[in-house]
Design an enzyme around this catalytic site. Structure first.
Site, mmCIF file in Angstrom:
data_model
loop_
_atom_site.group_PDB
_atom_site.id
_atom_site.type_symbol
_atom_site.label_atom_id
_atom_site.label_comp_id
_atom_site.label_asym_id
_atom_site.label_seq_id
_atom_site.Cartn_x
_atom_site.Cartn_y
_atom_site.Cartn_z
ATOM 1 N N ASP A 58 13.420 -58.820 22.735
ATOM 2 C CA ASP A 58 12.455 -58.464 21.688
ATOM 3 C C ASP A 58 12.314 -59.621 20.706
ATOM 4 O OD1 ASP A 58 14.075 -55.259 21.626
ATOM 5 O OD2 ASP A 58 12.358 -55.975 22.812
ATOM 6 N N ASP A 103 10.556 -60.007 5.997
ATOM 7 C CA ASP A 103 9.433 -59.526 5.185
ATOM 8 C C ASP A 103 8.269 -59.081 6.080
ATOM 9 O OD1 ASP A 103 8.733 -62.882 3.855
ATOM 10 O OD2 ASP A 103 9.014 -62.127 5.893
ATOM 11 N N GLU A 160 1.362 -57.177 -0.271
ATOM 12 C CA GLU A 160 1.562 -58.558 -0.719
ATOM 13 C C GLU A 160 1.458 -59.518 0.452
ATOM 14 O OE1 GLU A 160 4.527 -60.593 -0.212
ATOM 15 O OE2 GLU A 160 4.038 -62.126 -1.704
ATOM 16 N N GLU A 161 1.766 -59.035 1.655
ATOM 17 C CA GLU A 161 1.801 -59.899 2.834
ATOM 18 C C GLU A 161 0.442 -60.086 3.497
ATOM 19 O OE1 GLU A 161 5.670 -61.062 2.719
ATOM 20 O OE2 GLU A 161 4.483 -61.449 4.517
ATOM 21 N N ASP A 221 4.623 -54.083 -2.165
ATOM 22 C CA ASP A 221 5.267 -55.354 -1.883
ATOM 23 C C ASP A 221 6.399 -55.007 -0.923
ATOM 24 O OD1 ASP A 221 6.844 -58.004 -3.910
ATOM 25 O OD2 ASP A 221 6.572 -57.730 -1.739
ATOM 26 N N LEU A 247 8.798 -56.585 0.783
ATOM 27 C CA LEU A 247 10.151 -57.103 0.587
ATOM 28 C C LEU A 247 10.146 -58.142 -0.543
ATOM 29 C CD1 LEU A 247 12.883 -56.421 1.783
ATOM 30 C CD2 LEU A 247 12.710 -58.447 3.210
ATOM 31 N N ASP A 248 10.392 -57.630 -1.734
ATOM 32 C CA ASP A 248 10.410 -58.481 -2.923
ATOM 33 C C ASP A 248 11.725 -59.265 -2.962
ATOM 34 O OD1 ASP A 248 9.745 -59.317 -5.655
ATOM 35 O OD2 ASP A 248 11.377 -57.964 -6.231
ATOM 36 N N GLU A 256 3.474 -55.319 -8.341
ATOM 37 C CA GLU A 256 4.709 -55.623 -9.077
ATOM 38 C C GLU A 256 4.544 -55.168 -10.530
ATOM 39 O OE1 GLU A 256 4.957 -59.881 -8.023
ATOM 40 O OE2 GLU A 256 6.724 -59.446 -6.807
#
Ligand code: P6P
Length: 336
Positions: free
Chosen positions: A66, A72, A95-96, A117, A119-120, A281
Site C-alpha cells: 500500500d 496530513d 486547508e489541504e 484543517d 492536520l495542524d 483556524e
C-alpha cells in the site's frame, strides 16, 4: 489527566444534548458522530507517526504494497471520506485543497457546511510534538443542491459548531455548539472519547503568553511594546509572564484555554495578515474561546466579525483570556 467526571461517552453526550432540543433533526449530532470517527482514524495513524521509518516513509509503499501517505494527506482524505456520504453536508473545504470540496454526485446533499484543517502543526510530526485537527460548521446559505463558495465564506459569528482534536500526551476532542465548551479524552483501550472536561472556562487573566518571538524584528512598534511590557518585572500586576510556544496552534490554544493567558500570531511588515487562516483556524478557535468566556481579536476587531473574502485568507490573531486580549488591543491601537 482528570479522571472522567462520569462515564459519559462523546456519542451519548451529543445525543443527550440533542434530546434537550426537541426540534433537533439529529443531523447535527450525526455530523459530530462522524467527526469523532474521523478523529479516531486520524489518531490511529498519528500515534504511529514515529514508526513511519519502519512502516515505510511517506510516498513509498509499505510491506503490503500500500502507498504510505504523508500524514496530513492521510488526515485530509480520512476526514473527507468520513464526512462525504452522511447526507448532512452540502460542501466542504480543507486547508489541504485550494478549492471547495463537493459532495460526490451520488450522495445526498445536506444543510450544513464543514471547513477543516486536517492536520495542524504537521511540520512538527518528525519531532513527535503535539498535532491537531480543527473543524468549523455552518448552516448553508444557498438554496439547495451542491454547496457553493458563498456557503463557506460566512462570518465566524454564523458558525453553529466548532472544535478540534488534539493529538498530545492524550488525544482529546474539544467542541462547542454554543452551549459551553466540552472536552472528551480518548480511552484507546475501548476506543471511546470519555467526558473529562465539561464546561471548560478560561481564566479572565493569565500569566502565560504564547508567540514566536523570532519574528520580533518584523513587528510594528505597538506589538513590540506589548511583548516588552509583559516581560517587565512588576509584582503589582503579577508580571512577568512566562513564554510558552509549541508551534502547533491547537497545542498553544488548548493550553491557553485551560490555563489562561494569550496566544498571538500578529501580522508584520512582510505579512500584514499574519500566518493563520481565518476560516479553519481563526474562526473555530474564536468561537470556542468566546463560549469559554474569553476573547479573540485581530488587534482591531473581533475575529468572528471579519467578513471573509477568500477561502484561505489569513487573519492576525490575539486569542485567550479577556483581560489579556484587551491589553494587547490597547498596545496595538496605540492607547498605551
Ligand atoms: P511559526 C503550524 O505550521 C501553524 O500553522 C500553526 O499550527 C502554528 O501556530 C504556526 O503555524 C506556527 O508558525 O511561524 O511560529 O512556525
Amino acid at each position: 489527566m482528570p479522571s472522567p467526571q462520569k462515564f459519559m461517552t462523546l456519542e451519548r453526550y451529543i445525543n443527550e444534548q440533542e434530546a434537550k432540543h426537541p426540534g433537533a433533526s439529529g443531523e447535527f449530532s450525526a455530523i459530530l458522530h462522524d467527526l469523532s470517527l474521523a478523529a479516531k482514524l486520524v489518531w490511529r495513524e498519528v500515534s504511529k507517526a514515529g514508526l513511519v521509518n519502519i512502516l515505510g516513509a511517506a510516498g513509498t509503499t509499505n510491506t503490503s504494497g500500500d502507498e504510505v501517505k504523508k500524514l496530513d494527506e492521510y488526515a485530509d482524505e480520512t476526514i473527507y471520506k468520513a464526512m462525504d456520504h452522511g447526507g448532512h453536508l452540502c460542501v466542504m473545504a480543507s486547508e489541504e485543497n485550494e478549492d471547495i470540496l463537493q459532495i460526490p454526485e451520488n450522495y445526498k446533499k445536506g444543510k450544513y457546511v464543514l471547513l477543516f484543517d486536517p492536520l495542524d502543526g504537521s511540520s512538527n510530526i518528525d519531532a513527535n510534538i503535539t498535532l491537531g485537527s480543527i473543524f468549523s460548521i455552518f448552516k448553508r446559505v444557498s438554496p439547495g443542491g451542491n454547496g457553493t463558495i458563498q456557503d463557506c465564506l460566512q462570518k465566524g459569528i454564523h458558525q453553529v459548531a466548532a472544535g478540534y482534536v488534539i493529538y498530545g500526551t492524550s488525544t482529546m476532542f474539544v467542541y462547542t455548539t454554543g452551549n459551553g465548551v466540552h472536552g472528551f479524552t480518548l480511552d484507546p483501550t475501548v476506543g471511546e472519547f470519555l467526558l473529562s472536561h465539561e464546561n471548560i472556562t478560561i481564566p479572565k487573566k493569565g500569566k502565560i503568553y504564547s508567540i514566536n518571538e523570532g519574528n520580533y524584528a518584523k513587528w510594528d512598534d505597538g506589538m513590540k511594546r506589548y511583548i516588552d511590557f509583559l516581560k517587565q518585572e512588576d509584582k503589582a500586576t503579577n508580571r512577568p509572564y512566562s513564554l510558552r510556544y509549541i508551534g502547533t496552534m491547537v497545542g498553544d490554544f488548548h493550553r491557553t484555554l485551560l490555563y489562561g493567558g494569550i496566544f498571538c500570531y500578529p501580522g508584520d511588515k512582510k505579512n500584514p495578515e499574519g500566518k493563520l487562516r481565518l476560516m479553519y483556524e481563526g474562526n473555530p478557535m474564536s468561537m470556542l474561546v468566546e463560549h469559554a468566556g474569553g476573547s479573540s481579536s485581530t488587534g482591531f476587531q473581533r475575529v468572528l466579525e471579519v467578513q471573509p473574502k477568500a477561502l484561505h485568507q489569513r487573519v492576525p490573531l490575539f486569542i485567550g483570556s479577556e483581560e489579556d486580549v484587551k491589553l494587547a488591543e490597547e498596545f496595538l491601537q496605540g492607547k498605551r
